[in-house]
Design a protein around this motif. Structure first.
Motif, PDB file in Angstrom:
ATOM      1  N   LEU A 472       0.639  -1.062   0.072  1.00 50.61           N
ATOM      2  CA  LEU A 472       0.168   0.148   0.061  1.00 50.61           C
ATOM      3  C   LEU A 472       0.921   1.171   0.084  1.00 50.61           C
ATOM      4  CD1 LEU A 472      -2.669  -0.679   2.613  1.00 50.61           C
ATOM      5  CD2 LEU A 472      -2.859  -1.198   0.178  1.00 50.61           C
ATOM      6  N   THR A 473       0.587   2.202  -0.835  1.00 52.53           N
ATOM      7  CA  THR A 473       0.762   3.560  -0.490  1.00 52.53           C
ATOM      8  C   THR A 473      -0.368   4.311   0.415  1.00 52.53           C
ATOM      9  OG1 THR A 473      -0.688   4.396  -2.403  1.00 52.53           O
ATOM     10  CG2 THR A 473       1.519   3.562  -2.757  1.00 52.53           C
ATOM     11  N   PRO A 474       0.618   5.066   1.499  1.00 50.85           N
ATOM     12  CA  PRO A 474      -0.212   5.594   2.525  1.00 50.85           C
ATOM     13  C   PRO A 474      -1.355   6.644   2.132  1.00 50.85           C
ATOM     14  CG  PRO A 474       1.881   6.574   2.508  1.00 50.85           C
ATOM     15  CD  PRO A 474       1.944   5.539   1.514  1.00 50.85           C
ATOM     16  N   HIS A 475      -1.240   7.264   1.099  1.00 52.43           N
ATOM     17  CA  HIS A 475      -2.309   8.462   0.499  1.00 52.43           C
ATOM     18  C   HIS A 475      -2.787   7.841  -0.903  1.00 52.43           C
ATOM     19  CE1 HIS A 475      -1.222  11.395   3.947  1.00 52.43           C
ATOM     20  NE2 HIS A 475       0.011  10.897   3.710  1.00 52.43           N
ATOM     21  N   HIS A 476      -4.301   8.327  -0.723  1.00 55.55           N
ATOM     22  CA  HIS A 476      -4.898   8.033  -1.824  1.00 55.55           C
ATOM     23  C   HIS A 476      -5.931   9.222  -1.953  1.00 55.55           C
ATOM     24  CE1 HIS A 476      -3.995   3.754  -2.787  1.00 55.55           C
ATOM     25  NE2 HIS A 476      -3.890   3.706  -1.609  1.00 55.55           N
ATOM     26  N   PRO A 477      -6.425   9.457  -3.057  1.00 54.45           N
ATOM     27  CA  PRO A 477      -7.509  10.870  -3.274  1.00 54.45           C
ATOM     28  C   PRO A 477      -8.465  10.868  -2.381  1.00 54.45           C
ATOM     29  CG  PRO A 477      -7.173   9.946  -5.388  1.00 54.45           C
ATOM     30  CD  PRO A 477      -6.515   8.930  -4.426  1.00 54.45           C
ATOM     31  N   GLY A 478      -8.174  12.083  -1.077  1.00 50.05           N
ATOM     32  CA  GLY A 478      -9.046  12.069   0.026  1.00 50.05           C
ATOM     33  C   GLY A 478      -8.885  11.253   1.071  1.00 50.05           C
ATOM     34  N   VAL A 660      -3.682   6.916  11.501  1.00 49.40           N
ATOM     35  CA  VAL A 660      -4.067   5.704  11.365  1.00 49.40           C
ATOM     36  C   VAL A 660      -3.185   4.863  11.439  1.00 49.40           C
ATOM     37  CG1 VAL A 660      -5.681   6.607   9.525  1.00 49.40           C
ATOM     38  CG2 VAL A 660      -3.295   6.174   8.725  1.00 49.40           C
ATOM     39  N   GLU A 661      -1.621   4.800  11.342  1.00 50.08           N
ATOM     40  CA  GLU A 661      -0.756   4.009  11.900  1.00 50.08           C
ATOM     41  C   GLU A 661      -0.933   3.650  13.341  1.00 50.08           C
ATOM     42  OE1 GLU A 661       1.166   2.283   9.857  1.00 50.08           O
ATOM     43  OE2 GLU A 661       0.809   3.318   7.810  1.00 50.08           O
ATOM     44  N   LEU A 683      -7.876  -2.867   8.266  1.00 47.93           N
ATOM     45  CA  LEU A 683      -7.613  -1.688   7.299  1.00 47.93           C
ATOM     46  C   LEU A 683      -8.275  -0.470   7.985  1.00 47.93           C
ATOM     47  CD1 LEU A 683      -6.643  -0.652   4.409  1.00 47.93           C
ATOM     48  CD2 LEU A 683      -8.943  -1.449   3.713  1.00 47.93           C
ATOM     49  N   VAL A 684      -7.582   0.656   7.943  1.00 48.55           N
ATOM     50  CA  VAL A 684      -8.008   1.808   8.804  1.00 48.55           C
ATOM     51  C   VAL A 684      -7.539   2.922   7.896  1.00 48.55           C
ATOM     52  CG1 VAL A 684      -7.778   3.452  10.718  1.00 48.55           C
ATOM     53  CG2 VAL A 684      -7.409   1.195  11.127  1.00 48.55           C
ATOM     54  N   ALA A 685      -8.876   3.643   7.545  1.00 53.98           N
ATOM     55  CA  ALA A 685      -8.868   4.879   6.320  1.00 53.98           C
ATOM     56  C   ALA A 685      -9.297   6.209   7.294  1.00 53.98           C
ATOM     57  CB  ALA A 685      -9.584   4.428   5.148  1.00 53.98           C
ATOM     58  N   ARG A 686      -8.884   7.312   6.951  1.00 52.93           N
ATOM     59  CA  ARG A 686      -9.331   8.651   7.345  1.00 52.93           C
ATOM     60  C   ARG A 686      -9.546   9.495   6.051  1.00 52.93           C
ATOM     61  NH1 ARG A 686      -5.777  12.494  11.152  1.00 52.93           N
ATOM     62  NH2 ARG A 686      -4.492  12.590   9.248  1.00 52.93           N
ATOM     63  N   ALA A 687     -10.709   9.987   6.133  1.00 53.56           N
ATOM     64  CA  ALA A 687     -11.299  10.975   5.024  1.00 53.56           C
ATOM     65  C   ALA A 687     -10.226  12.215   5.202  1.00 53.56           C
ATOM     66  CB  ALA A 687     -12.575  11.260   5.047  1.00 53.56           C
TER      67      ALA A 687
END
Length: 704
Positions: A472-478, A660-661, A683-687
Motif C-alpha cells: 500500500l501507499t499511505p495516501h490516496h485521493p481524499g 491511522v498507523e 484496514l483503517v482509512a481517514r477521510a
C-alpha cells in the motif's frame, strides 16, 4: 600376657536382695517326703498332699511302702530304699503310686540319703507327676527344635536390649555368630541408621507391654553389606508369672523377595504414570521448542536429574535429518535440571548450535539410531559425555555418575537426541529406565516432527499469503490509509485473511477486507484468487452489491471454500461511501465529535453460499472521519462473548484520535488474543479534504 576380650554377661545375679522365683517348679508341683531309716514318713509337704491325696496327719508316722504302693511293687521299692540308705547313692525312677482315691498314677522319683549332725540317716524323696513331667519335657524339646531349626529369626533380649538367646536363622541374617550375640546390645549388632526405628519400637514395647507385629525394617547387615534387605519384625514383652518384666522376644521374617517385588511393582506403576503424564503433556502445541520443553519437564525429576534435548539443525532447516559430511550439527532446544547446579553451564544452552565428538553418546545415537546406556561413569569417563574439558570438570564436580542418550526417531528417521544424567539420585540408570526414556522420546519425536512439518508448511503459507497482499501507499485521493496483516501464532495454521485498496477512475478508492474460511496453503491460494478477481471486477465500476454477486459465483466454483467480505467504494468528491457486506463483521465508523459506531448494514450471506442477493448502503464520510475494516481474528476469542469484544473495539476507537498507523498498532496490541488462534487483517482509512489543506483540517477534526 594379652588380655582376652570379655563380653558383658547378662545381669542374672543382683547385687543384693532376693530374686523372684521361677515358675517351673510350681508347674511341676514337686513334692518332698522325708523318711526315717526304717521307712516311716517323718515329714510330708503340702505338694505331697496334693500329689498323693493324703493329708500330713494321715501320712506322718506311716510306713511309706504300704501307704503308697500296691502290694506287688512294695518288695522292689523296699529293696531300692535299703540300697540308698546303705550306700548313699541316689536313685531315680518311676513307680506306679496308689492315690488315696484308689486311682493309680505314675510318679517320677528322685531319692537321696541325708545325714544329720548325730550321724543318723534319713531318705529324702522328691516326686512329681510323670505325665506332667513328660509334657514339660516334650514342650521343651519341641521349643528347642523349633528355635534351632526354624527358618525365621528368634531372639530373647533383656530389658536393656542385650541378647540372651538367638537362633541360627537370625544369627545368619545378622551375619554375626550366635555366641557373639550373647551379652551384646541390639545396636552393637545392628549399628546402621535404618535400625534406629526398630530400637525405638522395642523400647516402647518394653514400656507399654503392647506387642508390635510385622514392623518392616529395611537395611543392610554384615551378612550382605552391599544390598538392602527387608524384614518383618514382631516384638512382645516377656513377663514371669508374677508380672515382672523379663525382657523382650523378637520374631524376624526375611521378606526381601516380597519387598523387592513390591519395589519393582511400584516402579512399574511410576513408569506407567510417567508415560501417561508424557502422553498428556507432550505435544500440546505445534511449536518445536515448546514440545522439547514439555519432554524435558516430564523426565525431570521423575526419571533424571538433568536432561538436554537437541534437534538436528538440518531437520529445522529442510525437514530432513541429512547430516552430510563431518560431525552432525545440532540445535539445542531444551535444558532442565532438577535443582540449581553448575552442571547447567556444561550443557549447550537452548537456541545454540553445537557439534559433538565422535565418541559422544549423541554422536553414537545419530550414527546408529540406537540408544546408549552408561550405567556407571567413573571420573575418567566423564570427558566421554562432555563437549569439552571445562564441561567435563563441571559434570564431575556435580557428581554425574550415570548417563544415557536416546535418539528421537520419527517416521524411521533420526531427527535428534535426548541426553539424560543423574547426580544426586544415587541409583544408576538401568534397562527399565532406558526403555521408559525410549518410550517418551518416541512419542515426543513424532510431536516434534509434526511441529517441524507444520512450521515449514506454515512458513510457506505465510510467505504465499504475504506475497499476495498489496503493497500500500499511505495516501490516496481524499484518504489516508494504513493496513496490517498478522498470521496466526506458530501452533495454528495461516488463514486466508486479506485486505486491498484499489484506485478507481474519478479519484475514487475501493477499500475491501475478506476472510476465506480455512487455513494453510489452500486457503492462502483461494484468498489470492479472490483478491485478483476483486481487483479485476473493481475496474468494471460496478455497484458494491453486484461486485459481491460476481465474487459469490466465483467462490462457489472454488468449492468447498466460502468467504466473508466487506466491499467499500469511497467518493471524495461527494464525500460518501457505498458499502456491501457478504456475511462479514460490520465496519466501524468514527465521526468527529460522535462516539464510534458499528455500521448497521444488511449482513448478507458469505461468498460461495449462492442464491442470496446483496444490498448496497450509502453513507456520508466527511474529512476527519475514520472507517475501520477488520476480520474476526481481531475481536473473536474462544472465551469472550463477541458483543463484549466489539464494545472493546469501539472503546479503543473513542477520542482522542491517533494517526491511522498508531490506531492499527493500538488495536492489535490491545485486542488481539495472546493465543493468536486466527489471522488478522485490519484496514483503517481517514477521510481528508481535497483542497490541499488536509493536514490542518484533519488535525482539527481529530484533536491531534
Amino acid at each position: 600376657m594379652r588380655r582376652t576380650e570379655q563380653r558383658p554377661e547378662p545381669a542374672d545375679f543382683p547385687q543384693a536382695g532376693p530374686v523372684e522365683p521361677s515358675g517351673l517348679l510350681d508347674l511341676l508341683g514337686v513334692a518332698a517326703v522325708l523318711l526315717e531309716a526304717d521307712g516311716r514318713i517323718d515329714m510330708w509337704s503340702p505338694q505331697a498332699e496334693e500329689l498323693f491325696g493324703y493329708t500330713r496327719g494321715e501320712a506322718v508316722g506311716q510306713y511309706a511302702a504300704p501307704l503308697l504302693l500296691h502290694p506287688e511293687h512294695q518288695d522292689a521299692a523296699i529293696t531300692l530304699f535299703a540300697e540308698v540308705m546303705a550306700t548313699g547313692r541316689g536313685w531315680a525312677g518311676a513307680f506306679p503310686v496308689r492315690h488315696k482315691d484308689g486311682s493309680t498314677r505314675m510318679v517320677e522319683f528322685r531319692n537321696m540319703r541325708l545325714t544329720d549332725n548325730q550321724g543318723d540317716h534319713y531318705a529324702l524323696g522328691l516326686a512329681t507327676d510323670r505325665t506332667t513331667l513328660r509334657q514339660v519335657e516334650r514342650n521343651l524339646a519341641l521349643s528347642t527344635r523349633l528355635v534351632t531349626q526354624a527358618p525365621i529369626g528368634l531372639a530373647v533380649l533383656d530389658a536393656d536390649l542385650r541378647y540372651l538367646a538367638i537362633n541360627p536363622a537370625l544369627a545368619a541374617m545378622h551375619g554375626v555368630p550366635e555366641d557373639e550375640h550373647l551379652g551384646r546390645g541390639f545396636r552393637d549388632i545392628l549399628p546402621g541408621t535404618p535400625f534406629l526405628g526398630a530400637e525405638t519400637v522395642m523400647r516402647q514395647v518394653l514400656i507399654s507391654g503392647l506387642p508390635v507385629v510385622d514392623q518392616q525394617v529395611v537395611g543392610r547387615t554384615a551378612a550382605d553389606p552391599d544390598h538392602d534387605h527387608a524384614w518383618a519384625a514382631s516384638f512382645y514383652r516377656l513377663e514371669d508369672h508374677h508380672g515382672s518384666v523379663l525382657g523382650l522376644a523378637t520374631v524376624v521374617v526375611d521378606v526381601t523377595d516380597r519387598y523387592r517385588a513390591a519395589v519393582k511393582a511400584d516402579q512399574a506403576q511410576q513408569r506407567l504414570r510417567l508415560i501417561a503424564k508424557g502422553s498428556a503433556r507432550i505435544g500440546t502445541t505445534l511449536e518445536v521448542e515448546r514440545t522439547a520443553r514439555e519432554l524435558a519437564d516430564v523426565v525431570v525429576p521423575d526419571l533424571a536429574d538433568m536432561v538436554a534435548v537437541d534437534l538436528l539443525d538440518s531437520v529445522l532447516q529442510t525437514g530432513r535429518g541429512d547430516v552430510g559430511e563431518g560431525p552432525a550439527l545440532f540445535r539445542a532446544l531444551a535444558v532442565k535440571t532438577a535443582y540449581p547446579t553448575d552442571a547447567t553451564e556444561a550443557i549447550v544452552p537452548p537456541g545454540s548450535l553445537t557439534t559433538y565428538h565422535a565418541d559422544h553418546p549423541a554422536a553414537h545415537c545419530i550414527r546408529t539410531g540406537r540408544p546408549q546406556l552408561i550405567t556407571h561413569l567413573e571420573r575418567r569417563d566423564i570427558p566421554r559425555i562432555a563437549t569439552d574439558p571445562d564441561a567435563a570438570r563441571l559434570l564431575a564436580k556435580a557428581g554425574v555418575h550415570t548417563d544415557m542418550a536416546v535418539p528421537l526417531i520419527a517416521r524411521g528417521q533420526v531427527i535428534g537426541v535426548m541426553g539424560l544424567a543423574r547426580a544426586r539420585n544415587p541409583l544408576p540408570f538401568d534397562e527399565d529406565d532406558l526403555t521408559l526414556a525410549c518410550e517418551l522420546a518416541s512419542s515426543a519425536a513424532l510431536s516434534i516432527d509434526n511441529a517441524v512439518l507444520h512450521q515449514h508448511i506454515r512458513s510457506a503459507a505465510e510467505t504465499l499469503q504475504r506475497s499476495l497482499l498489496p503493497q500500500l501507499t499511505p495516501h490516496h485521493p481524499g484518504l489516508e490509509v494504513a493496513a496490517r496483516y498478522l498470521p496466526a501464532q506458530a501452533f495454528s495454521e495461516v488463514g486466508g485473511d486479506w485486505y486491498d485498496v484499489i484506485p478507481l477512475d474519478g479519484g475514487r478508492t475501493v477499500l475491501t477486507v475478506g476472510d476465506v474460511m480455512g487455513s494453510g496453503i489452500p486457503a492462502a491460494t483461494t484468498m489470492g484468487r479472490l483478491r485478483t478477481a476483486t481487483s479485476t471486477l473493481a475496474d468494471l465500476d460496478l455497484d458494491p452489491a453486484r461486485i459481491l454477486t460476481h465474487l459469490d459465483k466465483i467462490t462457489h466454483g472454488l468449492d468447498p471454500y466460502i468467504a466473508t467480505c466487506v466491499y467499500v467504494v469511497y467518493d471524495p468528491d461527494h464525500r460518501r461511501i457505498q458499502v456491501a457486506s457478504a456475511g462479514h463483521l460490520p465496519p466501524v465508523l468514527v465521526r468527529a465529535g460522535k462516539p464510534p459506531e458499528l455500521l448497521d448494514l444488511p449482513t448478507g450471506t458469505p461468498l460461495g453460499v449462492g442464491g442470496v442477493p446483496f444490498e448496497t448502503t450509502t453513507l456520508d464520510l466527511q474529512p476527519g472521519d475514520h472507517l475501520v475494516l477488520y476480520t474476526d481474528g481481531l475481536v473473536e476469542t474462544r472465551h469472550d462473548p463477541i458483543d463484549e469484544r466489539l464494545a472493546d473495539l469501539l472503546r479503543l476507537l473513542a477520542p482522542p484520535y491517533s494517526s491511522v498507523e498508531e490506531t492499527c498498532d493500538r488495536l492489535l496490541r490491545q485486542l488481539r488474543d495472546p493465543a493468536g488462534h486466527d489471522d488478522v487483517a485490519l484496514l483503517v482509512a481517514r477521510a481528508l479534504p481535497l483542497d490541499g489543506g488536509g493536514d490542518h483540517l484533519a488535525g482539527g477534526a481529530t484533536g491531534s
